[in-house]
Every structure is written in structure tokens, then in C-alpha cells.
Motif scaffolding. Structure first.
Motif, PDB file in Angstrom:
ATOM      1  N   LEU A 100       0.808  -1.218   0.000  1.00 53.80           N
ATOM      2  CA  LEU A 100       0.000   0.000   0.000  1.00 53.80           C
ATOM      3  C   LEU A 100       0.838   1.262   0.000  1.00 53.80           C
ATOM      4  O   LEU A 100       0.606   2.172  -0.799  1.00 53.80           O
ATOM      5  CB  LEU A 100      -0.953  -0.012   1.210  1.00 53.80           C
ATOM      6  CG  LEU A 100      -1.870   1.200   1.322  1.00 53.80           C
ATOM      7  CD1 LEU A 100      -2.770   1.333   0.097  1.00 53.80           C
ATOM      8  CD2 LEU A 100      -2.699   1.122   2.601  1.00 53.80           C
ATOM      9  N   PHE A 101       1.828   1.363   0.887  1.00 53.74           N
ATOM     10  CA  PHE A 101       2.575   2.620   1.021  1.00 53.74           C
ATOM     11  C   PHE A 101       3.473   2.898  -0.187  1.00 53.74           C
ATOM     12  O   PHE A 101       3.491   4.031  -0.696  1.00 53.74           O
ATOM     13  CB  PHE A 101       3.381   2.614   2.329  1.00 53.74           C
ATOM     14  CG  PHE A 101       2.509   2.744   3.541  1.00 53.74           C
ATOM     15  CD1 PHE A 101       1.864   3.953   3.821  1.00 53.74           C
ATOM     16  CD2 PHE A 101       2.290   1.669   4.385  1.00 53.74           C
ATOM     17  CE1 PHE A 101       1.035   4.073   4.918  1.00 53.74           C
ATOM     18  CE2 PHE A 101       1.464   1.785   5.482  1.00 53.74           C
ATOM     19  CZ  PHE A 101       0.835   2.983   5.751  1.00 53.74           C
ATOM     20  N   ARG A 106       4.720   6.252  -4.343  1.00 57.31           N
ATOM     21  CA  ARG A 106       5.640   6.156  -5.477  1.00 57.31           C
ATOM     22  C   ARG A 106       4.933   5.942  -6.811  1.00 57.31           C
ATOM     23  O   ARG A 106       5.319   6.522  -7.833  1.00 57.31           O
ATOM     24  CB  ARG A 106       6.621   4.997  -5.227  1.00 57.31           C
ATOM     25  CG  ARG A 106       7.809   5.005  -6.189  1.00 57.31           C
ATOM     26  CD  ARG A 106       8.772   3.903  -5.833  1.00 57.31           C
ATOM     27  NE  ARG A 106       8.218   2.587  -6.086  1.00 57.31           N
ATOM     28  CZ  ARG A 106       8.663   1.471  -5.518  1.00 57.31           C
ATOM     29  NH1 ARG A 106       9.629   1.520  -4.634  1.00 57.31           N
ATOM     30  NH2 ARG A 106       8.106   0.301  -5.809  1.00 57.31           N
ATOM     31  N   GLU A 107       3.882   5.130  -6.857  1.00 55.63           N
ATOM     32  CA  GLU A 107       3.280   4.713  -8.114  1.00 55.63           C
ATOM     33  C   GLU A 107       1.990   5.446  -8.462  1.00 55.63           C
ATOM     34  O   GLU A 107       1.687   5.645  -9.641  1.00 55.63           O
ATOM     35  CB  GLU A 107       2.987   3.202  -8.067  1.00 55.63           C
ATOM     36  CG  GLU A 107       4.197   2.328  -7.766  1.00 55.63           C
ATOM     37  CD  GLU A 107       5.188   2.290  -8.923  1.00 55.63           C
ATOM     38  OE1 GLU A 107       4.767   2.467 -10.077  1.00 55.63           O
ATOM     39  OE2 GLU A 107       6.384   2.092  -8.665  1.00 55.63           O
ATOM     40  N   ARG A 274      -0.970  -2.492  -8.661  1.00 58.20           N
ATOM     41  CA  ARG A 274      -0.595  -1.253  -7.964  1.00 58.20           C
ATOM     42  C   ARG A 274       0.785  -0.767  -8.419  1.00 58.20           C
ATOM     43  O   ARG A 274       1.570  -0.254  -7.638  1.00 58.20           O
ATOM     44  CB  ARG A 274      -0.570  -1.471  -6.453  1.00 58.20           C
ATOM     45  CG  ARG A 274      -1.908  -1.721  -5.805  1.00 58.20           C
ATOM     46  CD  ARG A 274      -1.707  -2.005  -4.348  1.00 58.20           C
ATOM     47  NE  ARG A 274      -2.949  -2.089  -3.618  1.00 58.20           N
ATOM     48  CZ  ARG A 274      -3.026  -2.471  -2.333  1.00 58.20           C
ATOM     49  NH1 ARG A 274      -1.923  -2.796  -1.672  1.00 58.20           N
ATOM     50  NH2 ARG A 274      -4.193  -2.507  -1.719  1.00 58.20           N
ATOM     51  N   ARG A 275       1.048  -0.932  -9.684  1.00 54.81           N
ATOM     52  CA  ARG A 275       2.327  -0.508 -10.231  1.00 54.81           C
ATOM     53  C   ARG A 275       2.094   0.292 -11.509  1.00 54.81           C
ATOM     54  O   ARG A 275       1.192  -0.032 -12.282  1.00 54.81           O
ATOM     55  CB  ARG A 275       3.219  -1.710 -10.589  1.00 54.81           C
ATOM     56  CG  ARG A 275       3.678  -2.552  -9.426  1.00 54.81           C
ATOM     57  CD  ARG A 275       4.452  -3.766  -9.943  1.00 54.81           C
ATOM     58  NE  ARG A 275       4.887  -4.636  -8.864  1.00 54.81           N
ATOM     59  CZ  ARG A 275       6.035  -4.484  -8.202  1.00 54.81           C
ATOM     60  NH1 ARG A 275       6.854  -3.502  -8.532  1.00 54.81           N
ATOM     61  NH2 ARG A 275       6.370  -5.319  -7.225  1.00 54.81           N
ATOM     62  N   PHE A 276       2.936   1.258 -11.765  1.00 53.17           N
ATOM     63  CA  PHE A 276       2.939   1.930 -13.062  1.00 53.17           C
ATOM     64  C   PHE A 276       3.752   1.053 -14.006  1.00 53.17           C
ATOM     65  O   PHE A 276       4.955   0.859 -13.814  1.00 53.17           O
ATOM     66  CB  PHE A 276       3.545   3.320 -12.970  1.00 53.17           C
ATOM     67  CG  PHE A 276       3.634   4.002 -14.312  1.00 53.17           C
ATOM     68  CD1 PHE A 276       2.502   4.512 -14.920  1.00 53.17           C
ATOM     69  CD2 PHE A 276       4.853   4.104 -14.966  1.00 53.17           C
ATOM     70  CE1 PHE A 276       2.570   5.131 -16.156  1.00 53.17           C
ATOM     71  CE2 PHE A 276       4.933   4.705 -16.210  1.00 53.17           C
ATOM     72  CZ  PHE A 276       3.781   5.230 -16.796  1.00 53.17           C
ATOM     73  N   LEU A 277       3.082   0.486 -15.004  1.00 58.78           N
ATOM     74  CA  LEU A 277       3.710  -0.505 -15.870  1.00 58.78           C
ATOM     75  C   LEU A 277       3.702  -0.048 -17.325  1.00 58.78           C
ATOM     76  O   LEU A 277       2.647   0.308 -17.869  1.00 58.78           O
ATOM     77  CB  LEU A 277       2.968  -1.843 -15.770  1.00 58.78           C
ATOM     78  CG  LEU A 277       3.012  -2.551 -14.410  1.00 58.78           C
ATOM     79  CD1 LEU A 277       1.988  -3.670 -14.378  1.00 58.78           C
ATOM     80  CD2 LEU A 277       4.409  -3.085 -14.146  1.00 58.78           C
ATOM     81  N   ALA A 278       4.850  -0.065 -17.924  1.00 59.65           N
ATOM     82  CA  ALA A 278       4.921   0.086 -19.377  1.00 59.65           C
ATOM     83  C   ALA A 278       4.747  -1.298 -20.005  1.00 59.65           C
ATOM     84  O   ALA A 278       4.896  -2.323 -19.339  1.00 59.65           O
ATOM     85  CB  ALA A 278       6.250   0.695 -19.788  1.00 59.65           C
TER      86      ALA A 278
END
Length: 590
Positions: A100-101, A106-107, A274-278
Motif C-alpha cells: 500500500l505505502f 511512489r506509483e 498497484r504498479r505503473f507498468l509500461a
């Protein structure tokens, strides 16, 4: 009943529906399945109706109503090197959901910014909770309509596009068709768009889509393949070709439509993990070639059709190769005008030499009268070449030599002499028989008076004889082909040696001493001159096949090249090499 229990039952129903939708069904049941999914019935009733649909046996047509339908899409070969489950496992390695944090600090900002730019996420109000844009439902519905239309447009391409496309292009079209079918049968209206694991309900469309865009240039390639196959296909449908290309771009391109399927799938993965994914982070990058480029992804019915087409194409290539070889041989002996017509300069020079020079014959004048020109040409031909073709010739060294067995061309020369005598007698009954009149009768096939018909019959005999002499002599190797020497090369050529096509040419490079046209010419060169004069005489007498061959050299060569390229593309390198080797052997034996 507790609220949690109701949620659990609903979740189980959705999972059961998802499993039912993954089942392969014949094309005949796809329309009924779409009707069930698009109805407003409760999910339980939809599940029951789908089960009844699967349990029902398809009606079988009577045996005399035509051929059985082709197998469904599920029975066709895969356009990729792997099965769909294995392809999914290879394409999309496991991801872990971020805590979560790290996600919040960050994301989240990058994900939200991506969602705003791609129109996939709704604005965040107070709580940092990601919500899909409400307009996404309408966009997915539009995407389904595009997919359904593209399935219809792709049918003729899948049926016969293999005749125009490479295996890569065709299999990409098949893969796009599978993706479209997955999209069509997916009931997006039943989805809970607040479910952060929503991407798990889209395994089928996600796998096909990621496979199609795995190579960055494949989306453009498949759009171009659809455009070309429809535009150049049997019906030449330019409007449908453009529409299919646009639909393919709407479905596959990243930024062609907003929000695109590309960005929707990325967003759903970001929500789950919960990630920024390319794309490069989500999909493996070291799989090599995942597309099946060894064969066309077709069902058994189409496979048999392709095999039959290849056999027909092989026969056509060999036949055309024989024609091309014959045309090339003719062209090696005849020069042509820019118009494609034969250049009769050599025939004119021969006509005006020797006896023609002594008697003042003029080719340009005499050729306009058939009954004047042809008897003179035949007499000059026999006078110049009889000794060479049937008797003995004197070489420059003074040696007497015999190149051909006496009986090999004796009958041909006697026929030419007989035609010359007949035409001389006809001259008194047919003083005016212009070349233009002769051509008109030859082309129309009618309208000749009795004397003209008789003359044409005699001239046809001369034409056939000229062609027979030329074709036999043209089988001999040129001096540059490595002519044998020694005792075996000193024997006269007879019919058995000539039929071999590799007969040794006696005295090929030795000059002839003669009072006629061949004086000073080498034996090999003399043979080439005789062949050229025979072909030109046949051209003057309007042999349609010969004139067509002369004018069609480039078109036949181009057709052969095109058919060879098609054979290589459809049948593969091994079959192509085998047929090419047959062409070489055939060319040597002609």
C-alpha cells in the motif's frame, strides 16, 4: 440471507459464466451466444441458456445439399508457435502486487497521470482510489462493434488471402480474427468495473492482443495485409479494404482511438498490481519469434485447397518454364524492333546476296509480292545451304568435311524445292498476290479465291519446314557451350545424336570455304545463321505462335518470375528449390 453470502454467490456465478465463455464453439452457435449475453436476463438464466445451447446438437444438412461446412476456428492451426495457455504464460510473467505505502507514495501519481492522458481513469475526488472512466463502457461496446465488423470483413481474406499474403501476414490476420472473436463474445456489461482484479476476466483478449503487438511493427503489417488482400483479391473491394485497415488500427494501435484497447489493458494491469507498468515491463522481451511462420494457420479443408493449388502451380510453372526456354532460344536467333516485331534485316541481306545480287533482287520491293519473293527465297536457301546440310563442305584448311548425315535434312530441302516449283507455276495464274492480301487471308482465315488458297497451302508447307529445320538445329550446342573435340566430334550428326540435345558439333570453330552465303563463316556460326533465316522466313509467312513468342518474351518471363515467387511464398523453400531444379533440367533437354 447475509449480504456477504449474496456477494459470494454472485462472484461464483460470474466465474462460472467466464468459464463457459472460454469454451470453443462452432460458428453457427456464435450468433445465438451473443444474443444470450446481450439480453437483460439475470446471470443465472444466461448460464442456463448457454448450457442448453452447448447441449443442443447442430442440425445436419442432407448429404446432397453441398459440401460439409469447414471446421470451426477452434480446429484450425494456431497462428503462433505455442498453444494459447503456454503463449500466455510465456508472454506475461508473474507480477507481484505492490504494498500500500509504496503504491501511494511512489506509483499512484504516475498511474493517475497515465489514466488522465489515455482517458481510462476517472478523476480522483477525496480518497486515493482508482476508478475506471465511466465512458469506458461505451468505448468497449464500440470496440465490440468494430471487432464484429472486422470479423465479417476478414472472412474472404482468411478463405483465400493465402494466395496473396506471406505466411507471416496471413497468420497475423488469423490472430487478429481470433482476438476480434474473443472481444465479440465477452460480455463487458456483466463486469464489475470496480473490481481491481478485472483484468483476470480478460485472459483471452489480453493474450491475443499482447501476442499481436509483441513486435512493434506487426500492427501496421496486419493492417496493410488486410488492405492489400481485400483490394487485390478476387472482388477488388477498395472501400472494404480501407475500412478493414482502419478497424484493425482502431483495435491494435496504441493512440489511434481514445481510449485504446492497448491502454485499457495496461490500466487494468496497473490497477491489479498497484504498479505503473509500461508494456515492456509487463510482457517478456526475449521470446524470439512467437508467430508461426512455417505454415499457414488454416483448417484441414483449406489445407487441402492449398495443397491442390500448389500442385496446379507447380505444373503451370513447369509449363511456363518450357515456353520461356523456347522463347529465349528463339530470341537468341532473332533481333526485334522496338515495336516487338522481328527485324528482317538479316533476311533481306541474305536475299540480296549470291544469286540475288547477280539478278538484282531487292528485298524491300520483292517482299510485297508473295509469289515473287517466296520462290526466289526458297531457291536461294537451297542453293546456299544444301551442301552444308546434306553433303560435304570445304573447310578453310582445304579439308572436305561432313557436318550432318545426308538424310537428316534431305527431305526438308526437297519439300522446299517442291514448294518453289509449285509457286513458279502459280505465278502465271496469280500474277498479283500482295503480301498485305496474304496477311489478311491468314488473319481472317477466309476470303481466298482458289489460286490464292492453293498458294497459301504451299506456303504453309514451306513455313512448317522452316520451323522444323530451325528447331532441330537450335538443339545443337553453341560453340561457347564447351563443344567436344577429337574423334567423337568429327562424326556427322544424325537423328539419334540430334535428339540427345548434347550432340558434339564437328568442326565447330573451323571456317567454311564456299561460293555462296556461308563463305568464311565458322561451322557453329553457319548453323546460327541458318536457324535465324528459318525463323525469319516463318515470321514473314505469319506463324502466329512464333510471332506471339517473339512479342511476349518479357511478359512470359515476368509471369514465370511471379509464379515462382508465389510458389516459394506458399509452398516453401524446399518445394521451390525442387521445381527450380526441374526447370533447369527441362531447359537443358529442350
Amino acid at each position: 440471507m447475509p449480504y456477504g453470502h449474496e456477494l459470494q454467490k454472485e462472484a461464483e456465478a460470474h466465474l462460472e459464466l467466464a468459464k463457459l465463455l472460454q469454451k470453443a464453439r462452432p460458428a453457427a452457435k456464435q450468433g445465438e451466444l451473443r444474443r444470450i449475453l446481450q439480453s437483460d436476463s439475470p446471470i443465472g438464466r444466461k448460464i442456463a441458456e448457454i448450457r442448453r445451447l452447448d447441449a443442443a446438437r447442430p442440425e445436419r444438412a442432407p448429404a446432397d445439399d453441398g459440401p460439409a461446412p469447414r471446421p470451426s476456428v477452434a480446429s484450425a492451426a494456431s497462428p503462433f508457435r505455442f498453444t494459447v495457455p503456454k503463449l500466455r504464460a510465456l508472454l506475461k510473467p508473474p507480477q507481484t502486487r505492490l504494498g500500500l505505502f509504496p503504491y501511494l507514495f511512489r506509483e499512484l501519481k504516475n498511474i493517475v497521470q497515465f489514466g488522465y492522458m489515455t482517458h481510462t481513469l476517472a478523476p480522483i475526488a477525496l480518497l486515493p482510489v482508482l476508478r475506471l472512466d465511466k465512458r469506458l463502457v461505451a468505448r468497449l461496446a464500440a470496440l465490440q462493434r468494430d471487432a464484429e465488423e472486422l470479423v465479417e470483413l476478414s472472412r474472404p481474406v482468411i478463405a483465400s488471402g493465402w494466395k496473396l499474403l506471406s505466411k507471416r501476414e496471413y497468420n497475423l490476420v488469423v490472430a487478429l480474427d481470433r482476438l476480434c472473436r474473443e472481444l465479440v463474445v465477452t460480455n463487458f456489461r456483466a463486469f464489475n468495473f470496480r473490481d481491481r482484479d478485472l483484468i483476470d476476466k480478460l485472459h483471452g483478449p489480453e493474450t491475443w492482443f499482447f501476442a499481436l503487438v509483441y513486435r512493434s511493427d506487426d500492427p501496421e503489417l496486419v493492417a496493410q495485409a488486410l488492405d492489400r488482400a481485400l483490394a487485390e483479391g478476387p472482388n477488388g473491394e477498395r472501400a472494404k479494404a480501407e475500412q478493414a485497415s482502419i478497424l484493425a488500427k482502431r483495435i491494435l494501435y496504441r493512440d489511434f482511438a481514445m481510449p485504446s484497447l492497448y491502454n485499457i489493458l495496461l490500466t487494468l494491469n496497473m490497477i491489479k498490481y498497484r504498479r505503473f507498468l509500461a508494456f515492456e515491463q509487463l510482457v517478456s522481451s526475449d521470446l524470439g519469434e512467437i508467430l508461426n511462420v512455417a505454415e499457414f494457420a488454416v483448417d484441414e479443408g483449406l489445407r487441402r485447397e492449398i495443397d491442390a493449388f500448389v500442385e496446379e502451380l507447380k505444373s503451370a510453372v513447369l509449363s511456363l518454364g518450357g515456353s520461356s526456354s523456347e522463347i529465349g532460344r528463339i530470341h537468341s536467333h532473332i533481333r526485334t524492333e522496338p515495336s516487338g516485331e522481328p527485324d528482317y534485316g538479316l533476311l533481306g541481306a541474305f536475299y540480296e546476296s549470291g544469286i540475288g545480287k547477280e539478278e538484282g533482287w531487292i528485298f524491300a520491293r520483292d517482299r510485297e509480292s508473295v509469289v515473287v519473293f517466296m520462290p526466289r527465297l526458297l531457291r536461294s536457301f537451297n542453293l546456299s545451304f544444301t551442301a552444308f546440310l546434306t553433303g560435304r563442305v570445304t573447310l578453310a584448311s582445304g579439308e572436305k568435311a561432313q557436318v550432318f548425315a545426308p538424310e537428316l535434312f534431305l527431305g526438308d530441302l526437297q519439300r522446299l524445292a517442291a514448294v518453289a516449283s509449285k509457286l513458279d507455276r502459280l505465278f502465271f495464274d496469280l500474277r498479283v498476290f500482295s503480301y498485305s492480301r496474304y496477311l489478311q487471308i491468314k488473319r481472317d482465315g477466309r476470303g481466298a479465291i482458289a489460286a490464292e488458297a492453293e498458294a497459301i497451302g504451299d506456303l504453309q508447307a514451306a513455313l512448317s519446314t522452316f520451323l522444323a529445320i530451325a528447331r532441330r538445329l537450335a538443339r545443337l550446342p553453341a560453340p561457347s557451350d564447351g563443344v567436344q573435340a577429337g574423334a567423337s566430334a568429327s562424326r556427322p550428326i544424325d537423328a539419334s545424336a540430334l535428339s540427345d540435345g548434347r550432340a558434339a558439333l564437328p568442326h565447330a570453330n573451323e571456317a567454311i570455304r564456299s561460293r555462296h552465303y556461308l563463305d568464311g563463316r565458322a561451322v557453329g556460326e553457319a548453323i546460327g545463321l541458318v536457324v535465324s533465316i528459318c525463323y525469319l522466313a516463318a515470321g514473314y509467312l505469319y506463324d502466329k505462335e512464333l510471332l506471339a513468342a517473339i512479342s511476349q518474351e518479357r511478359s512470359v518471363a515476368k509471369r514465370l518470375e511471379t509464379q515462382l515467387e508465389t510458389l516459394k511464398r506458399i509452398a516453401g523453400e524446399e518445394v521451390f528449390e525442387a521445381v527450380a531444379a526441374q526447370l533447369v533440367v527441362s531447359g537443358l533437354n529442350r
